[in-house]
Motif scaffolding. Structure first.
Motif, PDB file in Angstrom:
ATOM      1  N   TYR A 294      -1.537  20.510   8.462  1.00  0.00           N
ATOM      2  CA  TYR A 294      -1.073  21.355   7.286  1.00  0.00           C
ATOM      3  C   TYR A 294      -1.973  22.584   7.069  1.00  0.00           C
ATOM      4  CZ  TYR A 294      -0.436  21.942   2.234  1.00  0.00           C
ATOM      5  OH  TYR A 294      -0.181  22.535   0.945  1.00  0.00           O
ATOM      6  N   ALA A 295      -3.133  22.493   7.235  1.00  0.00           N
ATOM      7  CA  ALA A 295      -3.995  23.621   7.226  1.00  0.00           C
ATOM      8  C   ALA A 295      -3.564  24.642   8.308  1.00  0.00           C
ATOM      9  CB  ALA A 295      -5.562  23.427   7.491  1.00  0.00           C
ATOM     10  N   LYS A 296      -2.941  24.482   9.352  1.00  0.00           N
ATOM     11  CA  LYS A 296      -2.624  25.407  10.215  1.00  0.00           C
ATOM     12  C   LYS A 296      -1.189  25.862   9.911  1.00  0.00           C
ATOM     13  CE  LYS A 296      -0.628  25.768  14.813  1.00  0.00           C
ATOM     14  NZ  LYS A 296      -0.467  25.020  16.417  1.00  0.00           N
ATOM     15  N   MET A 297      -0.368  25.210   9.332  1.00  0.00           N
ATOM     16  CA  MET A 297       0.858  25.516   8.686  1.00  0.00           C
ATOM     17  C   MET A 297       0.650  26.707   7.612  1.00  0.00           C
ATOM     18  SD  MET A 297       2.957  21.985   9.072  1.00  0.00           S
ATOM     19  CE  MET A 297       4.427  22.587   8.472  1.00  0.00           C
ATOM     20  N   GLN A 298      -0.114  26.109   6.787  1.00  0.00           N
ATOM     21  CA  GLN A 298      -0.202  27.092   5.601  1.00  0.00           C
ATOM     22  C   GLN A 298      -1.077  28.570   6.024  1.00  0.00           C
ATOM     23  OE1 GLN A 298       1.301  25.044   3.661  1.00  0.00           O
ATOM     24  NE2 GLN A 298       0.219  26.258   2.084  1.00  0.00           N
ATOM     25  N   LYS A 299      -1.662  28.285   6.912  1.00  0.00           N
ATOM     26  CA  LYS A 299      -1.935  29.729   7.568  1.00  0.00           C
ATOM     27  C   LYS A 299      -0.860  30.570   8.192  1.00  0.00           C
ATOM     28  CE  LYS A 299      -5.445  31.590  10.808  1.00  0.00           C
ATOM     29  NZ  LYS A 299      -6.379  31.358  11.920  1.00  0.00           N
ATOM     30  N   ASP A 300      -0.078  29.765   8.865  1.00  0.00           N
ATOM     31  CA  ASP A 300       1.057  30.425   9.647  1.00  0.00           C
ATOM     32  C   ASP A 300       2.005  31.040   8.360  1.00  0.00           C
ATOM     33  OD1 ASP A 300       0.260  29.734  12.069  1.00  0.00           O
ATOM     34  OD2 ASP A 300       1.531  27.955  11.963  1.00  0.00           O
ATOM     35  N   VAL A 301       2.037  30.226   7.321  1.00  0.00           N
ATOM     36  CA  VAL A 301       2.908  30.924   6.174  1.00  0.00           C
ATOM     37  C   VAL A 301       2.259  32.233   5.623  1.00  0.00           C
ATOM     38  CG1 VAL A 301       3.855  30.558   3.890  1.00  0.00           C
ATOM     39  CG2 VAL A 301       3.969  28.643   5.575  1.00  0.00           C
ATOM     40  N   ALA A 302       1.040  32.192   5.594  1.00  0.00           N
ATOM     41  CA  ALA A 302       0.151  33.335   4.859  1.00  0.00           C
ATOM     42  C   ALA A 302       0.343  34.410   5.936  1.00  0.00           C
ATOM     43  CB  ALA A 302      -1.032  32.980   4.569  1.00  0.00           C
ATOM     44  N   THR A 303       0.421  34.283   7.055  1.00  0.00           N
ATOM     45  CA  THR A 303       0.442  35.400   8.037  1.00  0.00           C
ATOM     46  C   THR A 303       1.783  35.764   8.576  1.00  0.00           C
ATOM     47  OG1 THR A 303      -0.100  33.889  10.056  1.00  0.00           O
ATOM     48  CG2 THR A 303      -1.877  35.089   8.755  1.00  0.00           C
ATOM     49  N   SER A 304       2.833  34.875   8.313  1.00  0.00           N
ATOM     50  CA  SER A 304       4.135  35.130   8.806  1.00  0.00           C
ATOM     51  C   SER A 304       4.678  36.337   8.355  1.00  0.00           C
ATOM     52  CB  SER A 304       5.037  34.078   8.325  1.00  0.00           C
ATOM     53  OG  SER A 304       5.250  34.075   6.916  1.00  0.00           O
ATOM     54  N   ILE A 305       5.589  37.127   8.959  1.00  0.00           N
ATOM     55  CA  ILE A 305       6.054  38.332   8.808  1.00  0.00           C
ATOM     56  C   ILE A 305       7.304  38.296   7.601  1.00  0.00           C
ATOM     57  CG2 ILE A 305       7.177  40.464   9.757  1.00  0.00           C
ATOM     58  CD1 ILE A 305       6.109  39.451  12.324  1.00  0.00           C
ATOM     59  N   ASP A 306       7.189  38.839   6.626  1.00  0.00           N
ATOM     60  CA  ASP A 306       8.343  38.824   5.699  1.00  0.00           C
ATOM     61  C   ASP A 306       9.280  40.022   6.125  1.00  0.00           C
ATOM     62  OD1 ASP A 306      10.010  38.709   3.385  1.00  0.00           O
ATOM     63  OD2 ASP A 306       8.498  39.451   2.184  1.00  0.00           O
ATOM     64  N   VAL A 307      10.291  39.627   6.958  1.00  0.00           N
ATOM     65  CA  VAL A 307      11.342  40.237   7.799  1.00  0.00           C
ATOM     66  C   VAL A 307      12.343  40.803   6.589  1.00  0.00           C
ATOM     67  CG1 VAL A 307      13.103  40.431   9.364  1.00  0.00           C
ATOM     68  CG2 VAL A 307      11.170  39.057   9.754  1.00  0.00           C
ATOM     69  N   ARG A 308      12.534  39.772   5.431  1.00  0.00           N
ATOM     70  CA  ARG A 308      13.546  40.263   4.543  1.00  0.00           C
ATOM     71  C   ARG A 308      13.135  41.519   3.835  1.00  0.00           C
ATOM     72  NH1 ARG A 308      15.438  39.643  -0.567  1.00  0.00           N
ATOM     73  NH2 ARG A 308      17.341  38.850  -0.686  1.00  0.00           N
ATOM     74  N   SER A 309      11.871  41.507   3.421  1.00  0.00           N
ATOM     75  CA  SER A 309      11.386  42.687   2.671  1.00  0.00           C
ATOM     76  C   SER A 309      11.329  44.122   3.649  1.00  0.00           C
ATOM     77  CB  SER A 309       9.900  42.425   2.171  1.00  0.00           C
ATOM     78  OG  SER A 309       9.006  42.532   3.371  1.00  0.00           O
ATOM     79  N   LEU A 310      11.500  43.811   4.942  1.00  0.00           N
ATOM     80  CA  LEU A 310      11.403  45.091   5.727  1.00  0.00           C
ATOM     81  C   LEU A 310      12.955  45.615   5.638  1.00  0.00           C
ATOM     82  CD1 LEU A 310       9.417  43.998   8.937  1.00  0.00           C
ATOM     83  CD2 LEU A 310       8.524  45.544   6.842  1.00  0.00           C
ATOM     84  N   ILE A 311      13.824  44.879   5.358  1.00  0.00           N
ATOM     85  CA  ILE A 311      15.248  45.176   5.584  1.00  0.00           C
ATOM     86  C   ILE A 311      16.017  45.262   3.903  1.00  0.00           C
ATOM     87  CG2 ILE A 311      15.588  44.495   7.869  1.00  0.00           C
ATOM     88  CD1 ILE A 311      17.103  42.046   6.825  1.00  0.00           C
ATOM     89  N   ALA A 312      15.281  45.074   3.108  1.00  0.00           N
ATOM     90  CA  ALA A 312      15.895  44.845   1.596  1.00  0.00           C
ATOM     91  C   ALA A 312      16.014  46.444   1.504  1.00  0.00           C
ATOM     92  CB  ALA A 312      15.092  44.311   0.656  1.00  0.00           C
TER      93      ALA A 312
END
Length: 312
Positions: A294-312
């Motif tokens: 769960y801690a690993k998954m939370q870190k992944d969410v925090a560092t994941s790339i917000d692709v949507r904001s890049l193409i919005a």
């Protein structure tokens, strides 16, 4: 402002004159001219076809027709420049004003270039986040990118979104002639360094109206659209705000599924574990792998790339 890397325009046959028949292919039947056709693939793609049977002129071209201004892509501010570039070739004369007035777009590639050094991370994230793997599929694109396409045959409209490294694509052999014909080669290559291209192919007039939110296919209407069809298709194909971690093994992946089924609530996970664990077993020991993951998954969410904001 909406931008394109390809437009296919249909207009009146009267909008072309002075056809150089030494470079156009002429098709005849029983001594009657059916059409004049010109096609080239380099330094930019261009098709010009005067169809006398249908009484229409078809013009299709790519953004490289802008040459030094290629980074601007085709848009409402440079469409005249694109059309006049055809006249500048000296192989025919097209009526730019008439085409602007009543030409219709029947096919287009809506395009957006974003700046990012995380090409592979974006691709990996998107491949793992399809909304429905029965309806959407992925494939490699030009060896350095990804294409996402809808596989449902009953869907009225095909949808195809490509993502690729534009700098790498420009340095391929097929683009050598284009680069050799422009005066700002190094400047242009520098501009596209670390640029990722998102390109949506729209192949029918009805789909153009739907995705661009326009009432008709007139060139002016299409170029003036305020829609973001790339984002529309992206949202349809890709889930948002989910961890896209690479799991080390099947056991870890199955644990991740349990966490997601429990709405990412560790208390809910513990309740489920207790219900399926003998009373003599240590719940703390059983839960520790879930807590670590769960801690690993939370870190992944925090560092994941917000692709949507890049193409919005």
């Amino acid at each position: 402002m909406i931008t394109f890397d390809k437009l296919k325009i249909v207009t009146n046959i009267e909008d072309i004159t002075n056809i150089d028949t030494t470079v156009f292919v002429t098709q005849t039947k029983d001594g009657e001219i059916l059409y004049h056709k010109y096609r080239q693939e380099s330094p930019f793609c261009l098709l010009i076809q005067a169809d006398y049977n249908k009484q229409e002129l078809v013009i299709e071209f790519t953004g490289k027709i802008l040459k030094e201004d290629y980074p601007q892509l085709i848009n409402r501010n440079n469409i005249v420049q694109c059309l006049e570039a055809i006249n500048g070739m000296g192989i025919c004369r097209i009526d730019t004003e008439a085409i602007l007035a009543h030409g219709e777009v029947c096919k287009c590639d809506v395009t957006k270039d974003i700046s990012s050094t995380q090409m592979q991370e974006i691709i990996a994230q998107m491949k793992q986040s399809l909304t429905n793997y029965d309806k959407w599929s992925c494939a490699k694109y030009q060896g350095n990118g990804l294409v996402i396409y809808k596989t449902v045959k009953t869907d009225r409209y095909k949808k195809r979104l490509s993502i690729y490294d534009k700098h790498k694509e420009l340095t391929m052999a097929c683009n050598r002639e284009f680069l050799n014909t422009i005066s700002n080669r190094e400047e242009l290559l520098a501009y596209f360094q670390d640029r990722i291209r998102f390109e949506l192919n729209i192949d029918t007039k009805a789909q153009i109206r739907l995705l661009l939110g326009v009432m008709d296919n007139r060139l002016h209407s299409v170029l003036s659209s305020n829609a973001n069809p790339i984002l529309t298709v992206f949202d349809e194909a890709i889930r948002q705000n989910e961890s896209t971690a690479y799991h080390s093994d099947l056991k870890e992946y199955m644990m991740a599924l349990v966490i997601r089924e429990c709405h990412n609530d560790l208390e809910e996970v513990e309740a489920k574990v207790r219900a399926m664990t003998p009373k003599t077993a240590s719940i703390r020991r059983k839960m520790q792998p879930f807590r670590d993951l769960y801690a690993k998954m939370q870190k992944d969410v925090a560092t994941s790339i917000d692709v949507r904001s890049l193409i919005a």
